[in-house]
Design a protein around this motif. Structure first.
Motif, short mmCIF file in Angstrom:
data_model
loop_
_atom_site.label_atom_id
_atom_site.label_comp_id
_atom_site.label_asym_id
_atom_site.label_seq_id
_atom_site.Cartn_x
_atom_site.Cartn_y
_atom_site.Cartn_z
N TYR A 198 0.95 -1.26 -0.02
CA TYR A 198 -0.18 0.07 0.03
C TYR A 198 0.89 1.20 -0.01
O TYR A 198 0.45 2.06 -0.55
CB TYR A 198 -0.99 0.06 1.20
CG TYR A 198 -2.20 -0.82 0.86
CD1 TYR A 198 -2.96 -0.48 0.13
CD2 TYR A 198 -2.35 -2.12 1.54
CE1 TYR A 198 -4.33 -1.40 -0.34
CE2 TYR A 198 -3.29 -3.07 1.36
CZ TYR A 198 -4.28 -2.61 0.49
OH TYR A 198 -5.19 -3.29 -0.05
N GLU A 199 1.87 1.09 0.81
CA GLU A 199 2.88 2.24 0.77
C GLU A 199 3.16 2.70 -0.49
O GLU A 199 3.20 4.14 -1.19
CB GLU A 199 3.88 1.96 1.92
CG GLU A 199 4.94 3.19 1.70
CD GLU A 199 5.53 3.41 3.17
OE1 GLU A 199 5.80 2.51 3.70
OE2 GLU A 199 5.92 4.79 3.50
N GLY A 200 3.70 1.84 -1.16
CA GLY A 200 4.17 2.24 -2.76
C GLY A 200 3.29 2.76 -3.57
O GLY A 200 3.16 3.49 -4.37
N ILE A 201 2.06 2.13 -3.32
CA ILE A 201 0.84 2.71 -4.40
C ILE A 201 0.46 3.98 -3.84
O ILE A 201 0.17 5.10 -4.59
CB ILE A 201 -0.40 1.83 -4.05
CG1 ILE A 201 -0.31 0.39 -4.69
CG2 ILE A 201 -1.72 2.31 -4.94
CD1 ILE A 201 -0.97 -0.70 -4.24
N ALA A 202 0.59 4.21 -2.59
CA ALA A 202 0.39 5.64 -2.02
C ALA A 202 1.18 6.64 -2.48
O ALA A 202 0.98 7.91 -3.17
CB ALA A 202 0.12 5.71 -0.78
N THR A 203 2.38 6.13 -2.71
CA THR A 203 3.77 6.99 -3.23
C THR A 203 3.54 7.48 -4.72
O THR A 203 3.58 8.80 -5.13
CB THR A 203 4.97 6.56 -2.99
OG1 THR A 203 5.14 5.83 -1.46
CG2 THR A 203 6.23 7.38 -2.92
N PHE A 204 3.02 6.37 -5.35
CA PHE A 204 2.88 6.46 -6.74
C PHE A 204 1.69 7.63 -7.05
O PHE A 204 1.81 8.51 -7.77
CB PHE A 204 2.34 4.98 -7.43
CG PHE A 204 1.95 5.29 -8.59
CD1 PHE A 204 2.94 5.32 -9.79
CD2 PHE A 204 0.60 5.32 -9.12
CE1 PHE A 204 2.45 5.60 -10.97
CE2 PHE A 204 0.20 5.45 -10.53
CZ PHE A 204 1.04 5.41 -11.41
N LEU A 205 0.65 7.38 -6.53
CA LEU A 205 -0.37 8.31 -6.41
C LEU A 205 0.19 9.94 -6.20
O LEU A 205 -0.39 10.71 -6.77
CB LEU A 205 -1.77 7.96 -5.59
CG LEU A 205 -2.14 6.53 -5.83
CD1 LEU A 205 -3.36 6.16 -4.84
CD2 LEU A 205 -2.92 6.88 -7.12
#
Lengths: 226, 308
Positions: free
Chosen positions: B138-145
């Motif tokens: 989730y952290e990676g996805i949030a960073t991407f966003l």
């Protein structure tokens, strides 16, 4: 039939059980081996059975060299030899019948042979009535007779009786010796170890006397000299 | 010849099992304990697995979309996020849907419904719900966003008004660590339990055969071959395994029935009794097979010592 050629047996703790034993037993002979405890009688028996190997010298049974015998061939050797012990060594959870039948089973006899031979052999040692009893339900003399029945049922070439009368009263001792004599009369070689003077003298057969691992006397008609 | 020997070996094994009643009984009891441990670990692992999966399913990130955004913009954003390899699923909830869900959720709370009616307009934003394949992603996805300017909240071109990852960051991280920890602990416990049960079974059978060591000696003196002597003991070991496996399965039914209520209070979604009944064939095979293998191998190894 049995040849010991200058056999030495030294146990790992340094005990010298056999000290240069040379002897031979011919087919059909009845040989008694006498001597004090620790004279080497039991070691001699163990070497014939392939239970132990000589430290030096050679032991052979017919053409089989027991020093070089492979452990997988030992069962085949033992099916040719019937053994009787002082402590009977019957299987406690098998009936008299099953104990005798077991010896035939391991020798690969068919069910039909077992069903006809076992009762016959038990009749020979006069145990027909107690055929279905377990060892714990039998007396000392009866146990030894089951052991004899087991030893002879495969018609072995040799019977080894290691102190068979050691735990028996005089009457049972007499009976057992008579049975062994009868077996010998039918042509089977018998090797008997004992320290019962009466047994040896009643037999009147060849006697080998042992002391401290050496053969001290070998008389063709037995006297008990200790 | 082979079949005769096999028949005699099997028969001797059965007779010995029956005549050595007390020894057989104690061996069976110990094996029940061992198999029970294996079966419980099996059930608990399955239970934990389902519970964790349910828990993982509850983790997600919500992206709240600005009310100015058109449906087409939102759908294209959904498509973009779906291309990320870590993303399992993106759900689109329109404003109308969000309102309907909200009303349904609060249908028994008149004051909230009343307040909603007073506002008149729909105050709820549309949302994209993102589910990752693993909680740790989730952290990676949030960073991407947040790195993509047209997506990040507050940007000039952005249609995104809020991403709730940062609000739930601590909870999500803790949960994903917990899940990893529970999985690791579960496999360690499984290994230890299976190890212990193998050891106690082996030692019990070794004792049972120690009692019979003189018999083995006699059988050898009479001229029994190794296989012929060992055979009945292995058959006996298999019988210990079979009998104890059946008893274990029988006592498992009332236990899972009794645990049913407890586990349902602890975690609503899983029902041990249902799990036991639904997977009976699999559990049956695991227990029976473990029992037979444990008994046979232990006997085989234990007799070997006296056949040398």
């Amino acid at each position: 039939m049995i040849y010991f050629d200058n056999v030495y047996k030294v146990y790992p703790d340094g005990t010298k059980a056999l000290d240069g034993v040379t002897l031979s037993v011919k087919q059909g002979e009845f040989v008694s081996i006498v001597g004090h405890s620790g004279a080497g009688k039991t070691t001699l028996v163990k070497l014939i059975l392939g239970e132990d190997h000589p430290t030096e010298g050679s032991v052979s049974f017919d053409s089989v060299n027991l020093r070089k015998i492979k452990s997988k061939d030992v069962p085949k050797l033992r099916r040719r030899i019937g053994v009787i012990f002082q402590d009977f060594r019957l299987l406690p959870n098998k009936t008299a019948y099953e104990n005798v039948a077991f010896a035939m089973e391991v020798a690969g006899k068919t069910d039909d042979e077992i069903a006809s031979d076992v009762p016959h052999v038990l009749e020979l040692v006069d145990l027909t009535k107690k055929m279905w009893n377990f060892p714990r339900q039998l007396s000392g003399g009866e146990l030894q007779r089951v052991a004899i029945a087991r030893a002879i049922v495969n018609q072995p070439d040799l019977i080894i009786a290691d102190e068979p009368t050691g735990n028996l009263d005089p009457i049972n001792t007499y009976e057992i010796v008579q049975i062994l004599k009868k077996i010998n009369d039918m042509g089977t070689t018998v090797v008997l170890t004992t320290h019962n003077k009466g047994v040896v003298e009643a037999l009147g057969k060849r006697v080998i006397t042992m002391d401290h691992g050496k053969i001290t006397r070998d008389d063709s008609t037995g006297k008990y000299a200790l | 010849m082979f079949w005769t020997a096999l028949k005699r070996i099997i028969k001797a094994g059965f007779i010995s099992f029956w005549r050595n009643g007390s020894v057989s009984l104690s061996a069976v009891f110990v094996m029940i304990v061992a198999l029970f441990m294996i079966a419980s670990t099996f059930l608990i692992t399955a239970f934990l697995g389902t519970a964790l999966r349910d828990l993982q399913d509850k983790i997600d990130i919500n992206i709240y979309v600005d009310s100015k955004a058109t449906e087409a913009q939102i759908i294209s954003l959904q498509k973009q996020i779906e291309t990320l390899p870590e993303v399992k699923k993106v759900n689109y909830t329109s404003r109308e849907q969000a309102l309907a869900d909200f009303r349904l959720r609060h249908e028994n709370d008149h004051r909230i419904i009343q307040a909603l009616d007073e506002v008149g307009d729909n105050p709820l934003p549309a949302a994209l719900t993102v589910k990752a394949k693993e909680p740790s992603q989730y952290e990676g996805i949030a960073t991407f966003l947040s790195n993509k300017s047209e997506l990040s909240a507050g940007g000039a071109l952005s249609i995104v008004s809020k991403v709730n990852y940062n609000d739930n960051k601590v909870a999500i991280e803790r949960l994903s660590k917990l899940i990893i920890g529970v999985k690791k602990l579960g496999s360690i416990i499984t290994a230890v339990m299976i190890g212990i049960s193998i050891l106690i079974t082996f030692n019990t059978i070794r004792l049972a055969i120690f009692i019979a060591r003189d018999e083995i000696g006699v059988m050898r003196l009479v001229g029994g071959s190794r296989e012929y002597i060992r055979g009945p003991f292995v058959v006996e070991g298999i019988l210990y395994g079979l009998v104890s496996a059946f008893i274990t399965l029988i006592i498992f039914y009332p236990i899972t029935y009794w645990l049913k209520n407890t586990t349902q209070v602890f975690y609503g979604g899983v029902d041990l009794l249902h799990y036991f009944v639904a997977n009976f064939v699999q559990i049956f095979l695991v227990i029976i097979f473990s029992g037979i293998a444990l008994g046979a191998v232990s006997s085989y190894l234990a007799v070997r010592k006296y056949l040398r």
